[in-house]
Design a protein around this motif. Structure first.
Motif, PDB file in Angstrom:
ATOM      1  N   CYS A   9       0.831  -1.205   0.000  1.00 34.19           N
ATOM      2  CA  CYS A   9       0.000   0.000   0.000  1.00 34.19           C
ATOM      3  C   CYS A   9       0.867   1.258   0.000  1.00 34.19           C
ATOM      4  O   CYS A   9       0.594   2.217  -0.735  1.00 34.19           O
ATOM      5  CB  CYS A   9      -0.856  -0.018   1.267  1.00 34.19           C
ATOM      6  SG  CYS A   9      -2.582   0.152   1.007  1.00 34.19           S
ATOM      7  N   ILE A  10       1.924   1.245   0.815  1.00 36.84           N
ATOM      8  CA  ILE A  10       2.834   2.390   0.858  1.00 36.84           C
ATOM      9  C   ILE A  10       3.464   2.588  -0.524  1.00 36.84           C
ATOM     10  O   ILE A  10       3.501   3.701  -1.063  1.00 36.84           O
ATOM     11  CB  ILE A  10       3.920   2.169   1.940  1.00 36.84           C
ATOM     12  CG1 ILE A  10       3.295   2.289   3.332  1.00 36.84           C
ATOM     13  CG2 ILE A  10       5.081   3.161   1.772  1.00 36.84           C
ATOM     14  CD1 ILE A  10       4.220   1.916   4.478  1.00 36.84           C
ATOM     15  N   GLY A  11       3.906   1.484  -1.124  1.00 33.99           N
ATOM     16  CA  GLY A  11       4.488   1.563  -2.472  1.00 33.99           C
ATOM     17  C   GLY A  11       3.480   2.080  -3.479  1.00 33.99           C
ATOM     18  O   GLY A  11       3.802   2.913  -4.338  1.00 33.99           O
ATOM     19  N   GLY A  12       2.236   1.614  -3.348  1.00 37.21           N
ATOM     20  CA  GLY A  12       1.186   2.030  -4.280  1.00 37.21           C
ATOM     21  C   GLY A  12       0.905   3.524  -4.192  1.00 37.21           C
ATOM     22  O   GLY A  12       0.781   4.216  -5.206  1.00 37.21           O
ATOM     23  N   VAL A  13       0.844   4.037  -2.971  1.00 40.80           N
ATOM     24  CA  VAL A  13       0.562   5.469  -2.793  1.00 40.80           C
ATOM     25  C   VAL A  13       1.741   6.300  -3.333  1.00 40.80           C
ATOM     26  O   VAL A  13       1.547   7.283  -4.055  1.00 40.80           O
ATOM     27  CB  VAL A  13       0.313   5.811  -1.307  1.00 40.80           C
ATOM     28  CG1 VAL A  13       0.216   7.314  -1.109  1.00 40.80           C
ATOM     29  CG2 VAL A  13      -0.952   5.125  -0.804  1.00 40.80           C
ATOM     30  N   LEU A  14       2.960   5.874  -3.020  1.00 38.12           N
ATOM     31  CA  LEU A  14       4.121   6.661  -3.476  1.00 38.12           C
ATOM     32  C   LEU A  14       4.250   6.626  -5.000  1.00 38.12           C
ATOM     33  O   LEU A  14       4.672   7.607  -5.619  1.00 38.12           O
ATOM     34  CB  LEU A  14       5.401   6.170  -2.787  1.00 38.12           C
ATOM     35  CG  LEU A  14       5.434   6.443  -1.269  1.00 38.12           C
ATOM     36  CD1 LEU A  14       6.721   5.905  -0.649  1.00 38.12           C
ATOM     37  CD2 LEU A  14       5.270   7.935  -0.955  1.00 38.12           C
ATOM     38  N   ASP A  15       3.857   5.509  -5.617  1.00 37.01           N
ATOM     39  CA  ASP A  15       3.843   5.471  -7.092  1.00 37.01           C
ATOM     40  C   ASP A  15       2.852   6.501  -7.638  1.00 37.01           C
ATOM     41  O   ASP A  15       3.146   7.208  -8.606  1.00 37.01           O
ATOM     42  CB  ASP A  15       3.452   4.071  -7.586  1.00 37.01           C
ATOM     43  CG  ASP A  15       4.619   3.099  -7.500  1.00 37.01           C
ATOM     44  OD1 ASP A  15       5.773   3.561  -7.302  1.00 37.01           O
ATOM     45  OD2 ASP A  15       4.390   1.879  -7.614  1.00 37.01           O
ATOM     46  N   LEU A  16       1.680   6.584  -7.006  1.00 39.04           N
ATOM     47  CA  LEU A  16       0.689   7.571  -7.460  1.00 39.04           C
ATOM     48  C   LEU A  16       1.229   8.993  -7.310  1.00 39.04           C
ATOM     49  O   LEU A  16       0.989   9.854  -8.158  1.00 39.04           O
ATOM     50  CB  LEU A  16      -0.611   7.423  -6.656  1.00 39.04           C
ATOM     51  CG  LEU A  16      -1.450   6.163  -6.915  1.00 39.04           C
ATOM     52  CD1 LEU A  16      -2.644   6.108  -5.969  1.00 39.04           C
ATOM     53  CD2 LEU A  16      -1.929   6.114  -8.364  1.00 39.04           C
ATOM     54  N   VAL A  17       1.988   9.223  -6.214  1.00 34.61           N
ATOM     55  CA  VAL A  17       2.588  10.553  -6.014  1.00 34.61           C
ATOM     56  C   VAL A  17       3.558  10.850  -7.166  1.00 34.61           C
ATOM     57  O   VAL A  17       3.528  11.924  -7.782  1.00 34.61           O
ATOM     58  CB  VAL A  17       3.334  10.624  -4.663  1.00 34.61           C
ATOM     59  CG1 VAL A  17       4.137  11.915  -4.549  1.00 34.61           C
ATOM     60  CG2 VAL A  17       2.351  10.507  -3.498  1.00 34.61           C
ATOM     61  N   ARG A  18       4.402   9.870  -7.473  1.00 33.64           N
ATOM     62  CA  ARG A  18       5.404  10.080  -8.544  1.00 33.64           C
ATOM     63  C   ARG A  18       4.732  10.325  -9.900  1.00 33.64           C
ATOM     64  O   ARG A  18       5.229  11.067 -10.723  1.00 33.64           O
ATOM     65  CB  ARG A  18       6.327   8.864  -8.658  1.00 33.64           C
ATOM     66  CG  ARG A  18       7.288   8.738  -7.500  1.00 33.64           C
ATOM     67  CD  ARG A  18       8.304   7.640  -7.745  1.00 33.64           C
ATOM     68  NE  ARG A  18       8.969   7.313  -6.502  1.00 33.64           N
ATOM     69  CZ  ARG A  18       8.590   6.336  -5.671  1.00 33.64           C
ATOM     70  NH1 ARG A  18       7.581   5.564  -5.975  1.00 33.64           N
ATOM     71  NH2 ARG A  18       9.243   6.135  -4.543  1.00 33.64           N
ATOM     72  N   GLU A  19       3.574   9.662 -10.100  1.00 31.75           N
ATOM     73  CA  GLU A  19       2.855   9.830 -11.369  1.00 31.75           C
ATOM     74  C   GLU A  19       2.040  11.119 -11.407  1.00 31.75           C
ATOM     75  O   GLU A  19       1.362  11.413 -12.386  1.00 31.75           O
ATOM     76  CB  GLU A  19       1.900   8.638 -11.584  1.00 31.75           C
ATOM     77  CG  GLU A  19       2.610   7.323 -11.865  1.00 31.75           C
ATOM     78  CD  GLU A  19       1.672   6.119 -11.635  1.00 31.75           C
ATOM     79  OE1 GLU A  19       0.436   6.306 -11.638  1.00 31.75           O
ATOM     80  OE2 GLU A  19       2.187   5.012 -11.431  1.00 31.75           O
ATOM     81  N   GLY A  20       2.076  11.875 -10.314  1.00 29.41           N
ATOM     82  CA  GLY A  20       1.332  13.139 -10.261  1.00 29.41           C
ATOM     83  C   GLY A  20      -0.158  12.937 -10.079  1.00 29.41           C
ATOM     84  O   GLY A  20      -0.959  13.837 -10.337  1.00 29.41           O
ATOM     85  N   LYS A  21      -0.574  11.740  -9.612  1.00 26.30           N
ATOM     86  CA  LYS A  21      -2.008  11.457  -9.462  1.00 26.30           C
ATOM     87  C   LYS A  21      -2.492  11.602  -8.028  1.00 26.30           C
ATOM     88  O   LYS A  21      -3.668  11.411  -7.741  1.00 26.30           O
ATOM     89  CB  LYS A  21      -2.297  10.018  -9.922  1.00 26.30           C
ATOM     90  CG  LYS A  21      -2.063   9.809 -11.404  1.00 26.30           C
ATOM     91  CD  LYS A  21      -2.330   8.363 -11.757  1.00 26.30           C
ATOM     92  CE  LYS A  21      -2.134   8.120 -13.239  1.00 26.30           C
ATOM     93  NZ  LYS A  21      -2.053   6.679 -13.543  1.00 26.30           N
ATOM     94  N   PHE A  22      -1.580  11.860  -7.113  1.00 29.24           N
ATOM     95  CA  PHE A  22      -1.967  11.907  -5.696  1.00 29.24           C
ATOM     96  C   PHE A  22      -1.103  12.946  -5.000  1.00 29.24           C
ATOM     97  O   PHE A  22       0.117  12.969  -5.188  1.00 29.24           O
ATOM     98  CB  PHE A  22      -1.735  10.519  -5.071  1.00 29.24           C
ATOM     99  CG  PHE A  22      -2.256  10.395  -3.656  1.00 29.24           C
ATOM    100  CD1 PHE A  22      -3.532   9.915  -3.417  1.00 29.24           C
ATOM    101  CD2 PHE A  22      -1.465  10.753  -2.576  1.00 29.24           C
ATOM    102  CE1 PHE A  22      -4.023   9.794  -2.119  1.00 29.24           C
ATOM    103  CE2 PHE A  22      -1.944  10.633  -1.277  1.00 29.24           C
ATOM    104  CZ  PHE A  22      -3.224  10.148  -1.046  1.00 29.24           C
ATOM    105  N   THR A  23      -1.753  13.802  -4.218  1.00 27.17           N
ATOM    106  CA  THR A  23      -0.979  14.772  -3.436  1.00 27.17           C
ATOM    107  C   THR A  23      -1.288  14.583  -1.957  1.00 27.17           C
ATOM    108  O   THR A  23      -2.402  14.216  -1.590  1.00 27.17           O
ATOM    109  CB  THR A  23      -1.322  16.234  -3.798  1.00 27.17           C
ATOM    110  OG1 THR A  23      -2.703  16.450  -3.497  1.00 27.17           O
ATOM    111  CG2 THR A  23      -1.069  16.540  -5.249  1.00 27.17           C
ATOM    112  N   MET A  24      -0.254  14.796  -1.132  1.00 27.14           N
ATOM    113  CA  MET A  24      -0.483  14.807   0.311  1.00 27.14           C
ATOM    114  C   MET A  24      -1.137  16.161   0.624  1.00 27.14           C
ATOM    115  O   MET A  24      -1.056  17.099  -0.162  1.00 27.14           O
ATOM    116  CB  MET A  24       0.839  14.660   1.056  1.00 27.14           C
ATOM    117  CG  MET A  24       1.633  13.416   0.666  1.00 27.14           C
ATOM    118  SD  MET A  24       0.744  11.883   1.012  1.00 27.14           S
ATOM    119  CE  MET A  24       1.940  10.629   0.524  1.00 27.14           C
ATOM    120  N   GLY A  25      -1.780  16.279   1.766  1.00 24.95           N
ATOM    121  CA  GLY A  25      -2.472  17.515   2.103  1.00 24.95           C
ATOM    122  C   GLY A  25      -1.508  18.671   2.352  1.00 24.95           C
ATOM    123  O   GLY A  25      -0.295  18.474   2.455  1.00 24.95           O
ATOM    124  N   PRO A  26      -2.054  19.897   2.456  1.00 21.11           N
ATOM    125  CA  PRO A  26      -1.201  21.053   2.747  1.00 21.11           C
ATOM    126  C   PRO A  26      -0.562  20.934   4.136  1.00 21.11           C
ATOM    127  O   PRO A  26      -1.139  20.308   5.027  1.00 21.11           O
ATOM    128  CB  PRO A  26      -2.166  22.237   2.695  1.00 21.11           C
ATOM    129  CG  PRO A  26      -3.522  21.649   2.897  1.00 21.11           C
ATOM    130  CD  PRO A  26      -3.474  20.249   2.376  1.00 21.11           C
TER     131      PRO A  26
END
Ligand SMILES: NC(=O)c1ccc[n+]([C@@H]2O[C@H](COP(=O)([O-])OP(=O)(O)OC[C@H]3O[C@@H](n4cnc5c(N)ncnc54)[C@H](OP(=O)(O)O)[C@@H]3O)[C@@H](O)[C@H]2O)c1
Length: 398
Positions: A343-360
């Protein structure tokens, strides 16, 4: 925790070394001529209000041996659970000990962070100097500049394409949102809706984004703000992935259920229903979610920000057969370490792909010379509501 710490007073012998990695936010390091690292930690010895019980403690860390790794903290968020732990109201209690050379047994707060590996013992196999790692489980005590622990207490993350804040906040909020959207009810993409309160929280924002990526419609309920600020927040959450955004007041009106039906028919999907509710507030805002759940739907409670109990009309259970569940990511992670890693890997992949941002975030810089007051005030301030972002210690010249 196997920590190898010797209290050491050769501060005058401290050398300032340039970081070997220019992409790191790390500019200098406090390492003595004898290989000792000076570390500063926020600590507490009794439960209570953060401003009253937190202190800043300095100690030295000897060079690592065996399977030990010395870590330098890059960023560490200030999550609500960290505050509850300091207050003594959180179910998992920290270990109080004198391992850091304190006169009273003390604990270090903080459960999330990203660290850079500064040095490794001779038998360490899973990480090397310069790697980024995150805690393998909660309870590590992350609000400190450096620490030394066994390699099995951390998990390496591929740092490429990430900012420290991404890795520092990946292990709690995005995972909580991910599991709650997948583990309790089957939500049919393109048809099913979910609803959540506290929707501008870290978990809420993660759920909105994952929901949109997975083809789910969502209703985000937020505390109202006066004037333009309320409209700005609504737009922000719509842009992030919410299908509709409403205030807590709007969700508690008699027309809310029929309003949702209208939105569903406008969305053109027959058989739409709100099958899942995510609750981190409690009290009336939670009851409002339960009232619009479809028969057989499920409410997952994962927080209680209003500190109000959940009092439910009996009819919701008798006539709608709603299911009420709870979720705690710490327990889930301990029981499913491999799924946690994926799950951690999946979320970080989405971040790298520009599909997911962490909150402000509201960054609080922590240098070696930062006084205790600045750090403690930052922690205390997180108790105030309506903040512009999550508090985040960002470590500079330590
Ligand atoms: N069970 C788990 O595994 C798990 C995992 C992660 C988080 N959590 C829990 O989830 C909740 C949110 O955590 P987070 O890290 O996502 O939050 P966060 O990003 O730090 O944001 C805090 C959120 O709480 C809201 N809030 C504060 N006081 C409130 C009140 N009296 N009534 C309604 N909302 C209020 C804030 O809304 P405003 O912007 O309107 O102030 C904001 O949305 C916390 O209770 C946390 O402990 C649980």
């Amino acid at each position: 925790m196997r920590a190898s710490i010797l209290v050491h007073s050769f501060r005058s012998a401290v050398l300032r070394e340039k970081s070997t990695n220019p992409s790191s936010i790390l500019q200098t390091r406090s390492i003595s001529a004898y290989g000792y690292t000076q570390s500063k930690s926020l600590i507490y010895s009794t439960y209570g209000t953060p401003s009253e019980v937190l202190n800043l403690h300095t100690h030295s860390i000897s060079p690592p041996h065996g399977s030990l790794v010395t870590l330098r903290t890059l960023a560490a968020p200030l999550n609500p659970a960290d505050i509850n732990q300091i207050q003594g109201t959180y179910p998992s209690k920290p270990t109080f000990s004198t391992a850091l050379g304190t006169s009273q047994p003390a604990a270090v707060p903080g459960n999330e962070a990203v660290f850079e590996v500064q040095a490794v013992g001779s038998s360490v196999k899973t990480v090397k100097q310069g790697d980024w790692v995150v805690p393998a489980r909660t309870g590590l005590g992350t609000w400190r500049t450096h620490l030394q622990i066994d390699e099995d207490q951390v998990m390496r993350v591929e740092r490429q394409g990430l900012q420290p804040a991404h890795a520092a906040t990946v292990t709690v909020n995005p995972l909580t949102a991910w599991r709650m959207l997948t583990d309790f009810v089957h939500l049919e993409p393109g048809r099913d809706w979910f609803i959540q309160n506290g929707a501008n929280s870290g978990v809420g924002r993660a759920a909105l984004q994952l929901g949109k990526l997975w083809g789910l419609k969502s209703i985000a309920v937020v505390r109202d703000r006066p004037g333009q600020e309320g409209e700005r927040l609504k737009k922000e959450l719509l842009d992030l992935g919410a299908t509709r955004v409403v205030s807590e007041e709007e969700s508690q009106t008699g027309e809310f259920a029929s309003q949702i039906k209208t939105w569903m028919s406008e969305s053109g999907t027959s058989g739409s229903a709100v099958r899942l509710a995510l609750n981190c507030v409690g009290g009336k805002p939670a009851v409002a979610l339960a009232k619009v759940l479809a028969p057989g739907g499920c409410m997952v409670t994962y927080g209680a920000m209003s500190k109000q109990p959940l009092s439910l009309p009996a009819g919701l259970l008798i006539f709608k057969n709603l299911r009420f569940e709870g979720f705690w990511v710490s327990k889930w992670g301990d029981e499913h370490p491999e799924d946690r890693r994926k799950c951690i890997g999946g979320v970080l992949d989405l971040v790298r792909e520009g599909k997911f941002t962490m909150g402000p975030t509201m960054d609080v810089r922590w240098d070696f010379k930062t006084p205790k007051e600045g750090l403690v005030t930052a922690v205390q301030d997180t108790l105030e509501g309506y903040r512009k972002g999550k508090g985040m210690f960002v470590f500079g010249d330590t």
